[in-house]
Write an enzyme that holds these catalytic residues in place. Sequence first.
Site, PDB file in Angstrom:
ATOM      1  N   LYS A 169      40.022  35.853  40.691  1.00  0.00           N
ATOM      2  CA  LYS A 169      40.191  37.301  40.981  1.00  0.00           C
ATOM      3  C   LYS A 169      41.633  37.847  40.803  1.00  0.00           C
ATOM      4  O   LYS A 169      41.944  37.977  41.871  1.00  0.00           O
ATOM      5  CB  LYS A 169      39.299  37.749  42.251  1.00  0.00           C
ATOM      6  CG  LYS A 169      38.713  38.925  42.153  1.00  0.00           C
ATOM      7  CD  LYS A 169      37.708  39.244  43.240  1.00  0.00           C
ATOM      8  CE  LYS A 169      37.301  40.614  43.289  1.00  0.00           C
ATOM      9  NZ  LYS A 169      36.649  41.594  42.382  1.00  0.00           N
ATOM     10  N   GLU A 222      29.805  39.413  31.481  1.00  0.00           N
ATOM     11  CA  GLU A 222      29.522  40.157  32.602  1.00  0.00           C
ATOM     12  C   GLU A 222      30.069  41.715  32.137  1.00  0.00           C
ATOM     13  O   GLU A 222      30.475  41.862  31.115  1.00  0.00           O
ATOM     14  CB  GLU A 222      30.296  39.805  33.876  1.00  0.00           C
ATOM     15  CG  GLU A 222      32.036  39.526  33.455  1.00  0.00           C
ATOM     16  CD  GLU A 222      32.678  39.276  34.716  1.00  0.00           C
ATOM     17  OE1 GLU A 222      32.078  38.893  35.962  1.00  0.00           O
ATOM     18  OE2 GLU A 222      33.854  38.413  34.450  1.00  0.00           O
ATOM     19  N   TYR A 248      43.173  39.149  44.249  1.00  0.00           N
ATOM     20  CA  TYR A 248      42.760  40.160  45.107  1.00  0.00           C
ATOM     21  C   TYR A 248      41.330  39.943  45.384  1.00  0.00           C
ATOM     22  O   TYR A 248      40.754  39.105  45.060  1.00  0.00           O
ATOM     23  CB  TYR A 248      42.836  41.610  44.592  1.00  0.00           C
ATOM     24  CG  TYR A 248      41.862  42.239  43.585  1.00  0.00           C
ATOM     25  CD1 TYR A 248      41.967  41.374  42.458  1.00  0.00           C
ATOM     26  CD2 TYR A 248      40.942  43.022  43.833  1.00  0.00           C
ATOM     27  CE1 TYR A 248      41.078  41.745  41.292  1.00  0.00           C
ATOM     28  CE2 TYR A 248      39.921  43.098  42.901  1.00  0.00           C
ATOM     29  CZ  TYR A 248      39.985  42.570  41.383  1.00  0.00           C
ATOM     30  OH  TYR A 248      39.240  42.851  40.497  1.00  0.00           O
TER      31      TYR A 248
HETATM   32  N1  PDD Z   1      34.931  43.881  41.301  1.00  0.00           N
HETATM   33  N2  PDD Z   1      33.111  40.855  37.712  1.00  0.00           N
HETATM   34  C1  PDD Z   1      33.954  41.485  37.767  1.00  0.00           C
HETATM   35  C2  PDD Z   1      35.064  41.444  36.493  1.00  0.00           C
HETATM   36  C3  PDD Z   1      34.406  42.122  38.858  1.00  0.00           C
HETATM   37  O1  PDD Z   1      35.677  42.869  38.723  1.00  0.00           O
HETATM   38  C4  PDD Z   1      33.384  42.456  39.944  1.00  0.00           C
HETATM   39  C5  PDD Z   1      33.858  43.050  41.118  1.00  0.00           C
HETATM   40  C6  PDD Z   1      32.245  41.614  40.057  1.00  0.00           C
HETATM   41  C7  PDD Z   1      31.315  41.542  40.997  1.00  0.00           C
HETATM   42  O2  PDD Z   1      32.016  40.861  42.159  1.00  0.00           O
HETATM   43  P1  PDD Z   1      31.320  41.190  43.578  1.00  0.00           P
HETATM   44  O3  PDD Z   1      29.894  41.088  43.790  1.00  0.00           O
HETATM   45  O4  PDD Z   1      32.016  39.833  44.476  1.00  0.00           O
HETATM   46  O5  PDD Z   1      31.813  42.399  43.983  1.00  0.00           O
HETATM   47  C8  PDD Z   1      32.107  40.797  38.932  1.00  0.00           C
HETATM   48  C9  PDD Z   1      35.496  44.620  42.132  1.00  0.00           C
HETATM   49  C10 PDD Z   1      34.462  45.296  42.946  1.00  0.00           C
HETATM   50  C11 PDD Z   1      36.669  45.307  41.659  1.00  0.00           C
HETATM   51  O6  PDD Z   1      37.443  44.960  41.120  1.00  0.00           O
HETATM   52  O7  PDD Z   1      36.823  46.504  42.345  1.00  0.00           O
END
Ligand code: PDD
Length: 280
Positions: free
Chosen positions: A145, A177, A34
């Site tokens: 992702k 993270e 996703y």
């Molecule tokens: N998640 N790390 C993880 C595990 C995440 O799920 C996300 C973002 C990030 C930050 O990535 P970005 O800056 O590209 O949004 C880091 C999204 C928002 C979600 O799962 O809803």
Amino acid sequence: METETVYLNGDYVPLADAKISVMDRGFLFGDGVYEVIPAYSGQLFRLEDHLERLDKSLRAIRLQNPHSHEQWLNLLTPLLKKGLDQSVYLQITRGTAPKRDHAFPQNVTPTVFAMVTGITPHSDPDNGVKALSMEDSRWKLCDTKAITLLANVLLRQAAVDNGCTEAILFKDGYLTEGAASNVFAVIDGILMTPPKSSAILPGITRDVILEIARKNNIPCSEQAISKADIKKASELWITSSTREIIPVVELDSEKVSGGKPGPVWKTFYKLFQEHKQSLR
Ligand code: PDD
């Protein structure tokens, strides 16, 4: 109430009418990937970066991207409302197979779904959020992702059960993270974040923050951060596309930056909003 329109396999339909088979591999195996892409005033932010990350995620699970980048832009744009700040959630699964078998099915069409939700960035200069540190119990493909998010879900829920907004994760004593965010810390006056590796998702917001730091000559570094380093942090932030930059003011019931958002967060909040504004 206005009915929300979503995209499913070539059609724009009301959310309530968007249906997939229970044999979908996303449902049975979490076999899919996703993206979450913010859109400011109806304009997708860093679309190319998000689509490149999508390409990498799809390669990692050996699934072909069903659409070109241009097709994605054309597909997502009708979901956005002009003038609003929103985020697009899109997901691709390996599709619906005739039987449940872990191995890939042959000749199956991927399921493509997209929907839009509102964005509520943290803007309160006087308050931040609480976080809970936890052992990172996830797998070794955290740079993909994947929709397979059970570990992230359990970690985030443990944080929520403890009155916290996010779980901040450590693997072998080092920061990785958040359960759904990247983490930044200000240590000895330097803005630090762990380097990209398979242990973290390479966040697009993370990239934007590092670019803003470098452009404004704010000292920053991508480096390993231990639990002991975190204890010395004068500021701690979590970052993501839907929440932008959130100051963490309490970690494991101990105050960070005196329990208030710190000066570096305030600077970055302003710079980030200006950056967004410049794109409008
Ligand atoms: N998640 N790390 C993880 C595990 C995440 O799920 C996300 C973002 C990030 C930050 O990535 P970005 O800056 O590209 O949004 C880091 C999204 C928002 C979600 O799962 O809803």
